[in-house]
Design an enzyme around this catalytic site. Sequence first.
Site, PDB file in Angstrom:
ATOM      1  CB  THR A  70      -0.956  -0.005   1.213  1.00 51.13           C
ATOM      2  OG1 THR A  70      -1.835  -1.107   1.047  1.00 51.13           O
ATOM      3  CG2 THR A  70      -1.765   1.279   1.293  1.00 51.13           C
ATOM      4  CG  ASN A  91       2.768  -1.299   3.741  1.00 54.03           C
ATOM      5  OD1 ASN A  91       3.011  -0.429   2.909  1.00 54.03           O
ATOM      6  ND2 ASN A  91       1.671  -2.045   3.701  1.00 54.03           N
ATOM      7  CE1 TYR A 154      -6.109   6.072   6.775  1.00 51.59           C
ATOM      8  CE2 TYR A 154      -5.189   5.071   8.753  1.00 51.59           C
ATOM      9  CZ  TYR A 154      -5.958   4.987   7.601  1.00 51.59           C
ATOM     10  OH  TYR A 154      -6.606   3.818   7.298  1.00 51.59           O
ATOM     11  CG  HIS A 238      -2.202  -3.518  -3.403  1.00 49.09           C
ATOM     12  ND1 HIS A 238      -3.235  -4.251  -2.890  1.00 49.09           N
ATOM     13  CD2 HIS A 238      -1.856  -2.643  -2.433  1.00 49.09           C
ATOM     14  CE1 HIS A 238      -3.485  -3.861  -1.659  1.00 49.09           C
ATOM     15  NE2 HIS A 238      -2.670  -2.865  -1.350  1.00 49.09           N
TER      16      HIS A 238
HETATM   17 ZN   LIG Z   1      -3.598  -4.581   2.225  1.00 48.87          ZN
END
Ligand SMILES: [Zn+2]
Length: 453
Positions: A70, A91, A154, A238
């Site tokens: 991601t 990540n 976020y 993705h």
């Molecule tokens: Zn994921």
Amino acid sequence: MKLLVILLFSGLITGCRGNSSHNLPPKLLLVSFDGFRADYLQNYEFPHLRNFIKEGVLVEHVENVFITKTFPNHYSIVTGLYEESHGIVANSMYDVITKKHFSDFDDKDPFWWNEAVPIWVTNQLQENRSSAAAMWPGTDVPIHNTTPSYFMNYSSSVSFEERLNNITMWLMNSNPPVTFATLYWEEPDASGHKYGPEDKENMYRVLKEVDDLIGELVHKLKVLGLWEDLNVIITSDHGMTQCSKDKLINLDLCIDHSSYTLVDLTPVAAILPKINTTEVYNKLKICNPHMNVYLKEDIPARFHYQHNDRIQPIILVADEGWTIVLNKSLPKLGDHGYDNSLSSMHPFLAAHGPAFHKGYKHSTINSVDIYPMMCHILGLKPHPNNGTFGHTKCLLVDQWCINLPEAIGIVIGALLVLTTLTCLIIIMQNRLSVPRPFSRLQLQEDDDDPLIE
Ligand SMILES: [Zn+2]
């Protein structure tokens, strides 16, 4: 004469109108639905998304970047760079020199993001323009000391509606005007991990919810009068593939955990050896036939995943659907991160707006091509990047492009015309050059007879 004056005058007015609307800077909204695998579009119904595509363009497969995770892929979309070049290589990361860690929950240090310049920063450096963001990865971090003028910190618990409300409010009521905006949503990724993409019943429900959100987005843009002038790109980072408890690779069966630091685990493990690198490599190399083991210097060039200090000395790449674990059971039924040449890892792209054709379908582009296309739409000078603007020309109304089937058709047509012409010329030449046999006229006896007697 009178008519001429009227025509000239009306032409002048139309010209002025045209110019004034062109003077408004173009606007672009970039939307990501995390983990939206390309072939969900073929296998499920998306009435709202289908309507969006009918009036716009569709790219059926977007080849994303390795590793297909991601954070790295979202940063590639907005910088046009491979992961080794923009520095968000996973990540979960570790920097040996500064001893800093990066993870989903600890991503706010600009150190990790400053190796590239995302499009929202470039857009904001232009005179009289600002950017806005609703939770696109990195937009709540001051990258090169700049955040978007409008952004949200976020939090996965903030609803899609609230994110959309903020984005549309900023697009409408800001000075300088917001010309670039991004919107991020966690689904269908979260459910893809939980149920696995082959769980038709649950994925049907989740993908219907995602389609309803797209319907909500379009409806809101129409109600607010933003729809006609706004360019909207809907894409993803993705895809997702099915995992299984029968496809586990347990590193603890091959090597003692004390001999290395595990920076990232699955499906691409990042290994920092504590002892001799060759020794660790040799043990991992024979660990499992469903896992490729690479020394950093031997990582295949096609991954563009080598030239960065944050890439660890050894990486392990699991085969599609296989999960790397440490003495544990299967953590998730669906996952991504695998080889970016696998079609299950690819997302799609759809776009609508004045910059895009209507009802056009294209087979594939690379995710790094999106950045130069967005810069073109916004009239921004792109930073050096790994994308190719030419790959996206067929999607854009102001570009001339020719696709392969068309090109083949034109070549065949031209050859047919040339062949016919050549044949005709040869036939004509033959006819003209045939020598006529010369013979005296045979006078018949009665030829001398007077015609009129
Ligand atoms: Zn994921």
